[in-house]
Design an enzyme around this catalytic site. Structure first.
Site, short mmCIF file in Angstrom:
data_model
loop_
_atom_site.label_atom_id
_atom_site.label_comp_id
_atom_site.label_asym_id
_atom_site.label_seq_id
_atom_site.Cartn_x
_atom_site.Cartn_y
_atom_site.Cartn_z
N ARG A 40 0.77 -1.11 -0.01
CA ARG A 40 0.07 0.03 0.24
C ARG A 40 0.80 1.29 -0.12
NH1 ARG A 40 -5.54 1.72 1.55
NH2 ARG A 40 -5.23 3.69 2.72
N ILE A 58 -7.50 7.58 -1.75
CA ILE A 58 -7.35 5.93 -1.55
C ILE A 58 -8.15 5.68 -0.32
CG2 ILE A 58 -5.17 6.26 -0.50
CD1 ILE A 58 -4.10 3.64 -1.27
N SER A 59 -9.05 4.68 -0.30
CA SER A 59 -9.87 4.38 0.70
C SER A 59 -9.20 3.79 1.87
CB SER A 59 -10.92 3.35 0.31
OG SER A 59 -11.49 3.61 -1.02
N GLN A 60 -9.84 3.81 3.10
CA GLN A 60 -9.33 3.23 4.22
C GLN A 60 -8.98 1.80 3.99
OE1 GLN A 60 -12.45 3.49 7.09
NE2 GLN A 60 -11.31 2.67 8.75
#
Ligand code: SAH
Length: 227
Positions: free
Chosen positions: A51, A77-79
């Site tokens: 990530r 960018i999502s959790q």
């Protein structure tokens, strides 16, 4: 002299690669497995995808935090937990072909690519599409196809899809996406007004029958339309 050189070298070396690996395993243990994500393929993918290489350079040290992060152009960018939750909901299998709308950084696409046969992903912002395509290529994800377009229309050429994931909040479920879902397929999409709390929905297609289920409140960037 040698000692000074060694100290200097240490000071300029970036964080050791295994340090990010350690942070990633901790992320999965504390933020994902602990919150009842149990699909082993999803957990494995979350433990694998680096990530920290999907966020801007100044955010690298925050990459494994329990929150979304800005990726430029007003997008995020999502959790990590949300990525894992949406991935598990799709029930991804090794022979699946999955469509994603909203490539962003390419992170969700990479997570899916660890599990399924092919990921088709569409991004409306040209700069993000280019950067994600290059990043995914550099990281060796050969089973992801990226396209710069308005994802409202899906990707007819490769349809129908076993699963569809939308990572921007739409006011309603785009009919072309329902049409491009396979019989027995699953779609996960945040639905609701932009800038308010939206609802994550699971859509299932069985023949002519479309069922929808409201899951959890979420907050996503708005689904844009090409003018
Ligand atoms: N899945 C991404 C999250 C990206 S945020 C990741 O893992 O990083 C949502 C993305 O959807 C943004 O990049 C935004 O530009 C894109 N988007 C919004 N509306 C879109 C549309 N109609 N078609 C394709 N992409 C869209």
């Amino acid at each position: 002299m040698i000692k000074t050189a060694a100290v200097l070298l240490l000071a300029i070396l970036p964080v050791a690669p295994d340090e990010y690996d350690r942070q990633r395993q901790e992320m999965v243990d504390d933020q994902i497995a602990d919150r009842r994500i149990s699909d082993s393929a999803t957990l494995h993918a979350m433990r694998t995808v680096p990530r920290h290489l999907f966020v801007p350079p100044h955010s690298v040290d925050d990459a494994y935090d329990d929150r979304p992060l800005p990726i430029g152009y007003g997008q995020t960018i999502s959790q990590p937990y949300i990525v894992a939750y949406m991935t598990e909901l799709l029930k991804p299998q090794a022979d699946h072909r999955v469509l994603e709308i909203g490539t962003g950084s390419g992170y969700q696409a990479a997570v899916l690519a660890e599990i399924v046969d092919t990921v088709y992903t569409i991004e409306i912002i040209t700069e993000l599409e280019n950067a994600a395509a290059e990043r995914l290529k550099k990281l060796g994800y050969k089973n992801v196809k990226v396209k710069n377009a308005d994802g409202y229309y899906g990707w007819e050429e490769y349809s129908p899809f076993d699963a569809i994931v939308v990572t921007a909040a739409a006011e309603y479920i785009p009919p072309p996406l329902i049409a491009q879902l396979k019989d027995g397929g699953r779609m996960v999409i945040p639905v609701g007004s932009p800038f308010f709390v939206q609802t994550l929905m699971l859509v299932e297609k069985r023949g002519e029958d479309i069922t929808t289920e409201s899951l959890i409140p979420v907050r996503f960037v708005p689904f844009k339309r090409a003018n």
